[in-house]
Design a protein around this motif. Sequence first.
Motif: not given
Length: 503
Positions: A46, A48, A50, A108, A110, A112, A301, A303
Amino acid sequence: MRQSRAPFYALIALLFVAGLSMTWLRHKTHDVPWLPGEKRQVWSVEARVEFEAQGEPVKVSLAVPQTQTRFERLAEYTASPGYGLAFVENGRERRAEWSIRNADGPQTLYYRLDLLVDPSLAVADTAPPLEAPSNLFDDSPHATSALHLLDNAVERSADNFTLARELILEFNLQKQSAGFLEQRQARSRWLKQLLNYAQVPAREVKVLTLEDGRRRQRLQTYLQVFQGDHYQLFDPRSGRVGLSPNQVMWEYRSGSVLELIGGSQSDVSFSIINQEIPVSQGLEKEGDHFSLLEFSIHSLPVEEQALFKGILLVPVGVLVVVLMRVLVGLRTSGTFMPVLIALSFIQTSLLTGLAGFLLIVGVGLVIRSYLSHLSLLLVARISAVIISVIAMVAVFTVIAYELGLNEGMKITLFPMIILSWTIERMSILWEEEGPHEVFVQGGGSLLVALIAYLLMTNDIVRHLTFNFIGLQLVFMALVLLLGGYTGYRLLELRRFSVLGKGD
Protein backbone atom coordinates in the motif's frame (compact mmCIF):
# COMPACT_ATOMS: atom_id res chain seq x y z
CA MET A 1 -21.83 -21.78 51.07
CA ARG A 2 -19.40 -22.34 48.22
CA GLN A 3 -20.25 -20.55 45.00
CA SER A 4 -20.92 -22.81 42.02
CA ARG A 5 -18.24 -22.89 39.34
CA ALA A 6 -20.67 -24.04 36.67
CA PRO A 7 -21.15 -20.56 35.09
CA PHE A 8 -17.36 -20.14 34.96
CA TYR A 9 -16.83 -23.43 33.13
CA ALA A 10 -19.81 -22.68 30.90
CA LEU A 11 -18.15 -19.40 29.88
CA ILE A 12 -14.90 -21.23 29.11
CA ALA A 13 -16.76 -23.82 27.03
CA LEU A 14 -18.63 -21.06 25.19
CA LEU A 15 -15.38 -19.28 24.34
CA PHE A 16 -13.81 -22.54 23.12
CA VAL A 17 -16.80 -23.42 20.94
CA ALA A 18 -17.15 -19.90 19.54
CA GLY A 19 -13.45 -19.57 18.80
CA LEU A 20 -13.08 -22.98 17.16
CA SER A 21 -16.31 -22.48 15.18
CA MET A 22 -15.11 -19.13 13.82
CA THR A 23 -11.77 -20.69 12.92
CA TRP A 24 -13.36 -23.65 11.12
CA LEU A 25 -15.82 -21.35 9.31
CA ARG A 26 -12.95 -19.13 8.17
CA HIS A 27 -11.14 -22.14 6.75
CA LYS A 28 -14.18 -23.75 5.17
CA THR A 29 -15.94 -20.71 3.76
CA HIS A 30 -12.98 -18.67 2.58
CA ASP A 31 -10.59 -21.55 1.86
CA VAL A 32 -7.87 -20.13 4.12
CA PRO A 33 -5.13 -22.77 4.64
CA TRP A 34 -4.27 -24.17 8.07
CA LEU A 35 -0.56 -23.95 7.37
CA PRO A 36 1.51 -21.35 5.52
CA GLY A 37 2.84 -22.34 2.14
CA GLU A 38 -0.12 -24.47 1.06
CA LYS A 39 -1.44 -21.74 -1.24
CA ARG A 40 -0.14 -18.94 -3.42
CA GLN A 41 1.91 -16.19 -1.83
CA VAL A 42 0.67 -12.63 -2.29
CA TRP A 43 2.40 -9.44 -1.22
CA SER A 44 -0.01 -6.58 -0.59
CA VAL A 45 1.73 -3.22 -0.92
CA GLU A 46 0.00 0.00 0.00
CA ALA A 47 1.42 3.35 -1.09
CA ARG A 48 0.35 6.26 1.09
CA VAL A 49 0.65 9.65 -0.61
CA GLU A 50 0.51 12.70 1.65
CA PHE A 51 0.77 16.36 0.71
CA GLU A 52 -0.49 19.83 1.57
CA ALA A 53 -3.01 21.22 -0.93
CA GLN A 54 -2.95 24.96 -1.62
CA GLY A 55 -6.61 25.69 -2.42
CA GLU A 56 -6.31 25.23 -6.19
CA PRO A 57 -6.63 22.41 -8.77
CA VAL A 58 -4.49 19.43 -7.82
CA LYS A 59 -2.94 16.73 -9.99
CA VAL A 60 -0.98 13.86 -8.46
CA SER A 61 0.94 11.26 -10.48
CA LEU A 62 2.40 8.13 -8.86
CA ALA A 63 4.59 5.57 -10.62
CA VAL A 64 3.09 2.07 -10.30
CA PRO A 65 4.72 -1.18 -11.41
CA GLN A 66 3.67 -3.54 -14.16
CA THR A 67 3.97 -7.32 -14.09
CA GLN A 68 7.66 -8.14 -13.90
CA THR A 69 10.06 -11.00 -13.25
CA ARG A 70 8.84 -13.14 -10.30
CA PHE A 71 5.86 -10.86 -9.58
CA GLU A 72 2.52 -10.80 -11.37
CA ARG A 73 0.18 -7.87 -10.79
CA LEU A 74 -2.91 -9.52 -9.35
CA ALA A 75 -5.17 -6.61 -8.39
CA GLU A 76 -5.05 -2.94 -7.59
CA TYR A 77 -7.40 -0.39 -6.11
CA THR A 78 -7.32 3.03 -4.52
CA ALA A 79 -8.95 5.08 -1.79
CA SER A 80 -9.25 8.72 -2.85
CA PRO A 81 -12.64 10.28 -1.96
CA GLY A 82 -13.53 13.20 -4.19
CA TYR A 83 -10.64 12.67 -6.62
CA GLY A 84 -10.79 11.56 -10.19
CA LEU A 85 -8.50 8.64 -11.04
CA ALA A 86 -6.96 7.30 -14.23
CA PHE A 87 -4.18 4.85 -15.02
CA VAL A 88 -1.94 6.16 -17.78
CA GLU A 89 0.34 3.84 -19.75
CA ASN A 90 3.20 4.87 -22.01
CA GLY A 91 4.98 1.79 -23.25
CA ARG A 92 5.91 -0.14 -20.14
CA GLU A 93 5.71 2.94 -17.96
CA ARG A 94 2.51 3.08 -15.94
CA ARG A 95 1.28 5.78 -13.57
CA ALA A 96 -1.77 6.40 -11.39
CA GLU A 97 -3.05 9.95 -11.78
CA TRP A 98 -5.43 11.64 -9.34
CA SER A 99 -7.09 14.99 -10.05
CA ILE A 100 -9.48 17.36 -8.31
CA ARG A 101 -10.76 20.82 -9.14
CA ASN A 102 -10.09 22.29 -5.71
CA ALA A 103 -8.42 21.01 -2.52
CA ASP A 104 -7.04 22.68 0.56
CA GLY A 105 -5.12 21.48 3.60
CA PRO A 106 -3.60 18.05 4.36
CA GLN A 107 -4.47 15.35 1.80
CA THR A 108 -3.96 11.58 1.90
CA LEU A 109 -4.34 9.21 -1.06
CA TYR A 110 -3.99 5.43 -1.02
CA TYR A 111 -2.94 3.03 -3.75
CA ARG A 112 -2.86 -0.69 -3.07
CA LEU A 113 -1.25 -3.35 -5.24
CA ASP A 114 -1.41 -7.12 -4.80
CA LEU A 115 1.56 -8.96 -6.29
CA LEU A 116 1.32 -12.71 -6.87
CA VAL A 117 4.68 -14.47 -6.44
CA ASP A 118 5.51 -16.61 -9.47
CA PRO A 119 9.17 -17.76 -9.51
CA SER A 120 8.82 -19.02 -13.09
CA LEU A 121 7.71 -15.66 -14.44
CA ALA A 122 10.35 -13.83 -16.50
CA VAL A 123 9.77 -10.51 -18.25
CA ALA A 124 12.27 -9.14 -20.75
CA ASP A 125 13.34 -5.51 -20.73
CA THR A 126 14.92 -3.22 -23.30
CA ALA A 127 17.92 -0.99 -22.82
CA PRO A 128 17.28 2.74 -22.45
CA PRO A 129 18.79 5.25 -24.88
CA LEU A 130 22.17 6.65 -23.89
CA GLU A 131 21.95 9.97 -22.11
CA ALA A 132 24.44 12.71 -22.97
CA PRO A 133 25.97 13.69 -19.59
CA SER A 134 26.72 17.31 -20.45
CA ASN A 135 28.26 18.11 -17.05
CA LEU A 136 31.06 15.60 -17.73
CA PHE A 137 32.35 17.61 -20.68
CA ASP A 138 33.18 20.76 -18.73
CA ASP A 139 36.45 21.45 -16.95
CA SER A 140 35.00 21.55 -13.45
CA PRO A 141 36.75 19.72 -10.58
CA HIS A 142 33.69 17.42 -10.29
CA ALA A 143 33.99 16.31 -13.92
CA THR A 144 37.76 15.76 -13.60
CA SER A 145 37.34 13.68 -10.45
CA ALA A 146 34.48 11.61 -11.92
CA LEU A 147 36.34 10.82 -15.14
CA HIS A 148 39.41 9.81 -13.14
CA LEU A 149 37.32 7.22 -11.28
CA LEU A 150 35.90 6.00 -14.59
CA ASP A 151 39.35 5.61 -16.13
CA ASN A 152 40.52 3.48 -13.19
CA ALA A 153 37.43 1.26 -13.47
CA VAL A 154 37.73 0.82 -17.23
CA GLU A 155 41.26 -0.58 -16.87
CA ARG A 156 40.00 -3.39 -14.60
CA SER A 157 36.84 -4.22 -16.59
CA ALA A 158 36.08 -6.58 -19.46
CA ASP A 159 32.44 -5.83 -20.30
CA ASN A 160 29.50 -3.66 -19.26
CA PHE A 161 28.71 -5.60 -16.09
CA THR A 162 32.30 -5.73 -14.82
CA LEU A 163 32.68 -2.02 -15.59
CA ALA A 164 29.66 -1.21 -13.41
CA ARG A 165 31.01 -3.43 -10.63
CA GLU A 166 34.49 -1.89 -10.75
CA LEU A 167 33.11 1.65 -10.92
CA ILE A 168 31.10 1.10 -7.72
CA LEU A 169 34.20 -0.42 -6.14
CA GLU A 170 36.21 2.64 -7.19
CA PHE A 171 33.68 4.92 -5.47
CA ASN A 172 34.02 2.85 -2.29
CA LEU A 173 37.83 2.88 -2.43
CA GLN A 174 38.21 6.58 -3.28
CA LYS A 175 36.00 7.81 -0.45
CA GLN A 176 37.32 11.36 -0.50
CA SER A 177 36.62 11.78 -4.21
CA ALA A 178 33.27 10.03 -3.86
CA GLY A 179 32.25 12.34 -1.02
CA PHE A 180 33.26 15.36 -3.07
CA LEU A 181 31.13 14.18 -6.01
CA GLU A 182 28.12 13.37 -3.84
CA GLN A 183 28.05 16.97 -2.64
CA ARG A 184 26.79 17.83 -6.11
CA GLN A 185 24.41 14.93 -6.83
CA ALA A 186 23.59 11.40 -5.69
CA ARG A 187 26.06 8.57 -6.28
CA SER A 188 23.57 6.59 -8.39
CA ARG A 189 23.19 9.59 -10.69
CA TRP A 190 26.98 9.84 -11.14
CA LEU A 191 27.23 6.11 -11.85
CA LYS A 192 24.51 6.29 -14.47
CA GLN A 193 26.11 9.29 -16.19
CA LEU A 194 29.59 7.79 -16.18
CA LEU A 195 28.35 4.49 -17.62
CA ASN A 196 26.43 6.33 -20.32
CA TYR A 197 29.60 8.34 -21.04
CA ALA A 198 31.38 4.99 -21.51
CA GLN A 199 28.63 3.91 -23.97
CA VAL A 200 27.05 1.52 -21.44
CA PRO A 201 23.22 1.67 -21.28
CA ALA A 202 22.18 2.17 -17.67
CA ARG A 203 19.43 3.80 -15.65
CA GLU A 204 18.31 4.33 -12.08
CA VAL A 205 15.44 2.19 -10.76
CA LYS A 206 13.52 2.37 -7.51
CA VAL A 207 13.34 -0.88 -5.54
CA LEU A 208 11.02 -1.80 -2.69
CA THR A 209 12.06 -4.45 -0.15
CA LEU A 210 9.08 -6.61 0.83
CA GLU A 211 9.11 -7.36 4.56
CA ASP A 212 6.01 -8.79 6.17
CA GLY A 213 4.31 -6.40 8.57
CA ARG A 214 6.53 -3.41 7.75
CA ARG A 215 5.10 0.11 7.72
CA ARG A 216 6.34 3.43 6.38
CA GLN A 217 8.98 1.80 4.17
CA ARG A 218 10.97 3.80 1.61
CA LEU A 219 12.21 3.00 -1.88
CA GLN A 220 15.89 2.28 -2.53
CA THR A 221 17.76 3.37 -5.65
CA TYR A 222 19.47 0.64 -7.70
CA LEU A 223 21.39 0.76 -10.97
CA GLN A 224 20.13 -1.26 -13.96
CA VAL A 225 22.98 -1.99 -16.41
CA PHE A 226 22.40 -3.53 -19.85
CA GLN A 227 24.58 -5.66 -22.08
CA GLY A 228 22.78 -6.64 -25.25
CA ASP A 229 19.41 -8.13 -24.35
CA HIS A 230 20.45 -8.88 -20.78
CA TYR A 231 20.66 -6.68 -17.71
CA GLN A 232 21.88 -6.81 -14.13
CA LEU A 233 20.89 -4.75 -11.11
CA PHE A 234 23.55 -3.26 -8.84
CA ASP A 235 23.33 -1.77 -5.38
CA PRO A 236 25.18 1.56 -5.86
CA ARG A 237 26.50 1.45 -2.29
CA SER A 238 27.64 -2.12 -1.73
CA GLY A 239 27.98 -3.23 -5.34
CA ARG A 240 25.85 -6.31 -4.66
CA VAL A 241 24.51 -7.76 -7.91
CA GLY A 242 20.86 -8.68 -8.36
CA LEU A 243 17.77 -8.40 -6.20
CA SER A 244 16.83 -10.69 -3.38
CA PRO A 245 13.62 -12.77 -3.81
CA ASN A 246 11.70 -10.25 -1.68
CA GLN A 247 12.66 -7.15 -3.66
CA VAL A 248 10.52 -5.70 -6.43
CA MET A 249 11.23 -2.89 -8.89
CA TRP A 250 8.63 -0.18 -8.32
CA GLU A 251 9.80 2.48 -10.80
CA TYR A 252 12.10 1.41 -13.65
CA ARG A 253 11.98 4.08 -16.32
CA SER A 254 14.31 6.66 -14.73
CA GLY A 255 11.26 8.79 -13.99
CA SER A 256 10.03 10.38 -10.80
CA VAL A 257 8.15 8.26 -8.28
CA LEU A 258 5.75 11.05 -7.35
CA GLU A 259 4.75 14.23 -9.20
CA LEU A 260 2.52 16.90 -7.68
CA ILE A 261 0.86 20.01 -9.13
CA GLY A 262 -1.11 22.32 -6.86
CA GLY A 263 0.41 21.22 -3.57
CA SER A 264 3.57 21.06 -1.49
CA GLN A 265 5.38 18.92 1.10
CA SER A 266 4.58 15.71 -0.78
CA ASP A 267 5.66 12.35 0.57
CA VAL A 268 5.04 8.70 -0.28
CA SER A 269 5.61 5.72 2.00
CA PHE A 270 4.81 2.02 1.71
CA SER A 271 3.24 -0.57 4.00
CA ILE A 272 3.61 -4.26 3.22
CA ILE A 273 1.92 -7.44 4.32
CA ASN A 274 2.28 -11.05 3.19
CA GLN A 275 -0.75 -13.29 2.73
CA GLU A 276 -1.58 -16.81 1.56
CA ILE A 277 -4.53 -17.19 -0.81
CA PRO A 278 -6.11 -20.13 -2.70
CA VAL A 279 -4.87 -20.76 -6.24
CA SER A 280 -8.38 -20.16 -7.60
CA GLN A 281 -8.44 -16.74 -6.01
CA GLY A 282 -4.99 -15.96 -7.36
CA LEU A 283 -6.30 -16.58 -10.88
CA GLU A 284 -9.21 -14.15 -10.58
CA LYS A 285 -9.24 -11.49 -13.25
CA GLU A 286 -7.24 -8.37 -12.61
CA GLY A 287 -9.20 -5.43 -11.32
CA ASP A 288 -11.61 -7.38 -9.11
CA HIS A 289 -11.70 -6.28 -5.50
CA PHE A 290 -9.35 -8.59 -3.61
CA SER A 291 -10.57 -9.51 -0.12
CA LEU A 292 -10.11 -12.56 2.05
CA LEU A 293 -13.09 -11.64 4.19
CA GLU A 294 -16.04 -9.39 3.53
CA PHE A 295 -15.87 -7.92 7.03
CA SER A 296 -12.65 -8.38 8.99
CA ILE A 297 -9.28 -6.79 9.69
CA HIS A 298 -8.29 -7.95 6.19
CA SER A 299 -10.48 -5.18 4.77
CA LEU A 300 -8.42 -2.53 6.57
CA PRO A 301 -5.61 -0.56 4.86
CA VAL A 302 -2.36 -2.52 4.69
CA GLU A 303 -0.64 -0.24 7.22
CA GLU A 304 -3.29 -1.08 9.83
CA GLN A 305 -3.19 -4.78 8.89
CA ALA A 306 0.56 -4.78 9.45
CA LEU A 307 -0.01 -3.22 12.87
CA PHE A 308 -2.61 -5.84 13.80
CA LYS A 309 -0.34 -8.64 12.64
CA GLY A 310 1.95 -7.77 15.54
CA ILE A 311 -0.82 -7.02 18.02
CA LEU A 312 -2.51 -10.39 17.44
CA LEU A 313 0.70 -12.12 18.55
CA VAL A 314 0.51 -10.56 22.03
CA PRO A 315 -2.04 -13.13 23.35
CA VAL A 316 0.45 -15.87 22.43
CA GLY A 317 3.07 -14.24 24.64
CA VAL A 318 0.49 -13.67 27.38
CA LEU A 319 -0.43 -17.37 27.30
CA VAL A 320 3.25 -18.31 27.64
CA VAL A 321 3.57 -16.04 30.70
CA VAL A 322 0.48 -17.57 32.33
CA LEU A 323 1.72 -21.10 31.69
CA MET A 324 5.20 -20.42 33.05
CA ARG A 325 3.98 -18.58 36.14
CA VAL A 326 0.93 -20.66 37.04
CA LEU A 327 2.01 -24.19 36.08
CA VAL A 328 5.81 -24.00 36.20
CA GLY A 329 6.09 -21.44 39.00
CA LEU A 330 8.75 -19.30 37.34
CA ARG A 331 9.13 -15.84 38.87
CA THR A 332 9.48 -12.85 36.55
CA SER A 333 10.19 -9.15 37.01
CA GLY A 334 6.75 -7.69 36.39
CA THR A 335 3.77 -9.74 35.29
CA PHE A 336 3.90 -9.17 31.54
CA MET A 337 7.36 -7.67 31.20
CA PRO A 338 8.53 -10.79 29.27
CA VAL A 339 5.93 -10.13 26.55
CA LEU A 340 7.21 -6.58 26.04
CA ILE A 341 10.80 -7.85 25.96
CA ALA A 342 9.81 -10.49 23.37
CA LEU A 343 8.17 -7.80 21.20
CA SER A 344 11.38 -5.78 21.40
CA PHE A 345 13.40 -8.85 20.35
CA ILE A 346 11.15 -9.20 17.29
CA GLN A 347 11.99 -5.64 16.25
CA THR A 348 15.71 -5.80 16.97
CA SER A 349 16.55 -9.52 16.33
CA LEU A 350 17.26 -11.88 19.20
CA LEU A 351 21.02 -11.52 19.75
CA THR A 352 21.01 -7.73 19.32
CA GLY A 353 18.00 -7.35 21.60
CA LEU A 354 19.40 -9.64 24.28
CA ALA A 355 22.77 -7.89 24.32
CA GLY A 356 21.14 -4.46 24.33
CA PHE A 357 18.74 -5.37 27.14
CA LEU A 358 21.49 -6.74 29.40
CA LEU A 359 23.77 -3.79 28.65
CA ILE A 360 21.18 -1.10 29.34
CA VAL A 361 19.72 -2.75 32.44
CA GLY A 362 23.19 -3.46 33.84
CA VAL A 363 24.41 0.11 33.44
CA GLY A 364 21.02 1.41 34.56
CA LEU A 365 21.25 -0.49 37.84
CA VAL A 366 24.59 1.16 38.55
CA ILE A 367 23.11 4.60 37.88
CA ARG A 368 20.01 3.77 39.94
CA SER A 369 22.15 2.66 42.91
CA TYR A 370 23.73 6.13 42.93
CA LEU A 371 20.33 7.86 42.73
CA SER A 372 19.09 5.88 45.72
CA HIS A 373 21.62 7.71 47.91
CA LEU A 374 20.17 11.11 46.92
CA SER A 375 16.81 10.53 48.71
CA LEU A 376 14.78 11.68 45.71
CA LEU A 377 11.01 11.43 45.33
CA LEU A 378 9.73 8.50 43.23
CA VAL A 379 8.63 10.66 40.28
CA ALA A 380 11.96 12.50 40.12
CA ARG A 381 13.92 9.26 40.48
CA ILE A 382 12.01 7.52 37.67
CA SER A 383 12.39 10.60 35.47
CA ALA A 384 16.14 10.61 36.05
CA VAL A 385 16.30 6.91 35.15
CA ILE A 386 14.31 7.51 31.92
CA ILE A 387 16.67 10.30 30.87
CA SER A 388 19.66 8.07 31.70
CA VAL A 389 18.23 5.22 29.61
CA ILE A 390 17.70 7.52 26.62
CA ALA A 391 21.25 8.82 26.95
CA MET A 392 22.63 5.26 27.16
CA VAL A 393 20.69 4.19 24.07
CA ALA A 394 22.03 7.21 22.17
CA VAL A 395 25.62 6.51 23.25
CA PHE A 396 25.43 2.78 22.45
CA THR A 397 23.83 3.49 19.07
CA VAL A 398 26.60 5.93 18.09
CA ILE A 399 29.27 3.45 19.23
CA ALA A 400 27.62 0.66 17.21
CA TYR A 401 27.51 2.91 14.14
CA GLU A 402 31.16 3.93 14.47
CA LEU A 403 32.20 0.29 14.83
CA GLY A 404 30.17 -0.67 11.77
CA LEU A 405 27.70 -2.77 13.79
CA ASN A 406 24.51 -1.89 11.94
CA GLU A 407 22.45 -4.38 13.95
CA GLY A 408 23.42 -2.53 17.12
CA MET A 409 21.59 0.58 15.92
CA LYS A 410 18.27 -1.27 16.29
CA ILE A 411 18.61 -0.90 20.05
CA THR A 412 16.59 2.32 19.67
CA LEU A 413 13.49 0.15 19.17
CA PHE A 414 13.47 -0.83 22.85
CA PRO A 415 10.61 0.75 24.85
CA MET A 416 12.37 3.38 26.98
CA ILE A 417 9.71 3.67 29.69
CA ILE A 418 9.50 -0.10 30.14
CA LEU A 419 13.27 -0.36 30.46
CA SER A 420 13.24 2.42 33.05
CA TRP A 421 10.59 0.72 35.17
CA THR A 422 12.48 -2.58 34.87
CA ILE A 423 15.59 -0.92 36.26
CA GLU A 424 13.57 0.68 39.06
CA ARG A 425 11.85 -2.59 40.04
CA MET A 426 15.09 -4.57 39.98
CA SER A 427 16.86 -1.92 42.02
CA ILE A 428 14.16 -2.00 44.70
CA LEU A 429 14.24 -5.79 44.62
CA TRP A 430 18.03 -5.70 45.08
CA GLU A 431 17.68 -3.49 48.14
CA GLU A 432 14.86 -5.52 49.71
CA GLU A 433 15.60 -9.13 48.72
CA GLY A 434 19.24 -9.09 47.65
CA PRO A 435 21.05 -9.81 44.38
CA HIS A 436 19.98 -13.49 44.31
CA GLU A 437 16.32 -12.60 43.84
CA VAL A 438 17.24 -10.06 41.15
CA PHE A 439 19.03 -12.76 39.15
CA VAL A 440 16.18 -15.23 39.71
CA GLN A 441 13.47 -12.85 38.50
CA GLY A 442 15.64 -11.28 35.79
CA GLY A 443 16.65 -14.70 34.48
CA GLY A 444 13.04 -15.87 34.65
CA SER A 445 11.91 -12.85 32.65
CA LEU A 446 14.51 -13.48 29.93
CA LEU A 447 13.68 -17.20 29.77
CA VAL A 448 9.96 -16.54 29.38
CA ALA A 449 10.70 -13.76 26.86
CA LEU A 450 12.87 -16.16 24.84
CA ILE A 451 10.13 -18.83 24.75
CA ALA A 452 7.53 -16.20 23.80
CA TYR A 453 9.87 -14.83 21.11
CA LEU A 454 10.38 -18.26 19.54
CA LEU A 455 6.63 -18.85 19.39
CA MET A 456 5.74 -15.35 18.20
CA THR A 457 8.26 -15.53 15.33
CA ASN A 458 7.18 -19.01 14.25
CA ASP A 459 5.69 -18.89 10.74
CA ILE A 460 2.83 -21.24 11.62
CA VAL A 461 1.87 -19.24 14.72
CA ARG A 462 2.01 -15.94 12.81
CA HIS A 463 -0.11 -17.42 10.02
CA LEU A 464 -2.76 -18.82 12.39
CA THR A 465 -3.12 -15.76 14.62
CA PHE A 466 -3.45 -13.36 11.70
CA ASN A 467 -5.77 -15.41 9.50
CA PHE A 468 -7.97 -16.97 12.20
CA ILE A 469 -9.23 -14.25 14.52
CA GLY A 470 -11.36 -16.82 16.38
CA LEU A 471 -8.22 -18.19 18.01
CA GLN A 472 -8.20 -15.10 20.24
CA LEU A 473 -11.30 -16.51 21.97
CA VAL A 474 -9.50 -19.83 22.43
CA PHE A 475 -6.54 -18.02 24.03
CA MET A 476 -8.97 -16.22 26.33
CA ALA A 477 -10.57 -19.54 27.35
CA LEU A 478 -7.16 -21.09 28.08
CA VAL A 479 -6.10 -18.11 30.20
CA LEU A 480 -9.33 -18.26 32.22
CA LEU A 481 -8.95 -22.01 32.67
CA LEU A 482 -5.38 -21.63 33.92
CA GLY A 483 -6.51 -18.79 36.16
CA GLY A 484 -8.57 -21.24 38.19
CA TYR A 485 -5.65 -23.60 38.83
CA THR A 486 -4.72 -23.86 42.53
CA GLY A 487 -2.52 -26.96 42.54
CA TYR A 488 1.23 -27.36 42.90
CA ARG A 489 3.63 -25.77 40.46
CA LEU A 490 6.38 -27.81 38.83
CA LEU A 491 9.17 -25.93 40.59
CA GLU A 492 7.48 -26.54 43.94
CA LEU A 493 7.66 -30.30 43.54
CA ARG A 494 11.39 -30.24 44.30
CA ARG A 495 10.48 -29.54 47.92
CA PHE A 496 9.05 -33.03 48.13
CA SER A 497 12.03 -34.73 46.49
CA VAL A 498 13.47 -35.40 49.97
CA LEU A 499 10.54 -37.70 50.76
CA GLY A 500 11.44 -39.90 47.80
CA LYS A 501 15.06 -40.38 48.92
CA GLY A 502 14.03 -42.61 51.80
CA ASP A 503 12.47 -45.24 49.53
